[in-house]
Motif scaffolding. Sequence first.
Motif, PDB file in Angstrom:
ATOM      1  N   GLU A 157     -16.850  72.525  73.693  1.00  0.00           N
ATOM      2  CA  GLU A 157     -15.544  72.171  74.242  1.00  0.00           C
ATOM      3  C   GLU A 157     -15.575  70.801  74.903  1.00  0.00           C
ATOM      4  O   GLU A 157     -14.681  69.964  74.686  1.00  0.00           O
ATOM      5  CB  GLU A 157     -15.110  73.229  75.247  1.00  0.00           C
TER       6      GLU A 157
ATOM      7  N   SER B 168     -13.253  67.045  67.870  1.00  0.00           N
ATOM      8  CA  SER B 168     -13.897  68.245  67.335  1.00  0.00           C
ATOM      9  C   SER B 168     -14.451  68.038  65.937  1.00  0.00           C
ATOM     10  O   SER B 168     -15.387  68.729  65.524  1.00  0.00           O
ATOM     11  CB  SER B 168     -12.907  69.410  67.330  1.00  0.00           C
TER      12      SER B 168
ATOM     13  N   SER C 188     -16.197  68.011  72.223  1.00  0.00           N
ATOM     14  CA  SER C 188     -15.018  67.863  71.360  1.00  0.00           C
ATOM     15  C   SER C 188     -13.892  67.157  72.089  1.00  0.00           C
ATOM     16  O   SER C 188     -13.161  66.340  71.506  1.00  0.00           O
ATOM     17  CB  SER C 188     -14.550  69.238  70.867  1.00  0.00           C
ATOM     18  N   GLN C 189     -13.734  67.467  73.360  1.00  0.00           N
ATOM     19  CA  GLN C 189     -12.677  66.839  74.152  1.00  0.00           C
ATOM     20  C   GLN C 189     -12.910  65.339  74.278  1.00  0.00           C
ATOM     21  O   GLN C 189     -11.972  64.552  74.224  1.00  0.00           O
ATOM     22  CB  GLN C 189     -12.617  67.486  75.532  1.00  0.00           C
ATOM     23  N   ASP C 190     -14.158  64.944  74.423  1.00  0.00           N
ATOM     24  CA  ASP C 190     -14.474  63.533  74.637  1.00  0.00           C
ATOM     25  C   ASP C 190     -14.614  62.733  73.340  1.00  0.00           C
ATOM     26  O   ASP C 190     -14.362  61.521  73.337  1.00  0.00           O
ATOM     27  CB  ASP C 190     -15.782  63.410  75.434  1.00  0.00           C
TER      28      ASP C 190
END
Length: 258
Positions: A49, A57, A52-54
């Motif tokens: 998570e 994904s 993927s956020q940074d």
Amino acid sequence: MRNCTTQRIAVVTGGTSGIGLATARHLLARGCRVAVFGQKLINVESAAEALSQDFGSERVFARAVDLAEPTQITSFFRELDECWGKAEILICNAGVSPKGPDGPTPFQEITLEEWNAVLSVNLTGAMLCCQAALPGMIEAGFGRIVFVGSIAGRAMPRIAGTAYVASKAALSGLARSLVARHAAQGISVNVVAPGRIATEMAGPRESAVNRAAVARIPAGRMGEPEEVAAAIGFLTSDEAAFINGAVIDVNGGEYAPL
């Protein structure tokens, strides 16, 4: 340092926390696609998570894998190949270091079960990952393998248990063997040996063990995971192609084999 413009595929074992997670971030920042795995599903989901956020994904592949289970390693690399392709960078970072309330198990009390459990992850797991990744590297004519060793495998061990020390020292022998066989195929194999690094495995910074470590480290502090990740990242770069069979110590001067 040149960016990973071709979005090379990198695998980081134990990539869900500490040095492994910092390395995954470093490689993603360089433009690689990064596959990580760890044993605990909750850590895998948390890392997936956050990464993927940074970084998106589509550039993160995360799975729960127990390195002590060879079939899970095989399944991971097969699924990665089907999803993205073959790995060109392999960071063997995952490791276990059993300790009780009083520290590591005394040598005379080490059971065969504990010995095998440590080596199955720290050494045999790394070997199996190399077996899975090397065919693709040979085919591509490019490969970067970095083993995360330890100061405990280089100098007189102060904190680590015997099984951990033996497993980390053995990674250098594994690296030499792979260099001898695969250097001419565009593949480099090196070892990064961290000293006392501020990770979950090291425990609280203010613990008695860590205060004693800081007192003997010339730099006067513990290292950060990102500092180890930077050394690993350089060894995976195009610029590091002629560095092969080296051990890079990242320990603030605690061990300086000059």
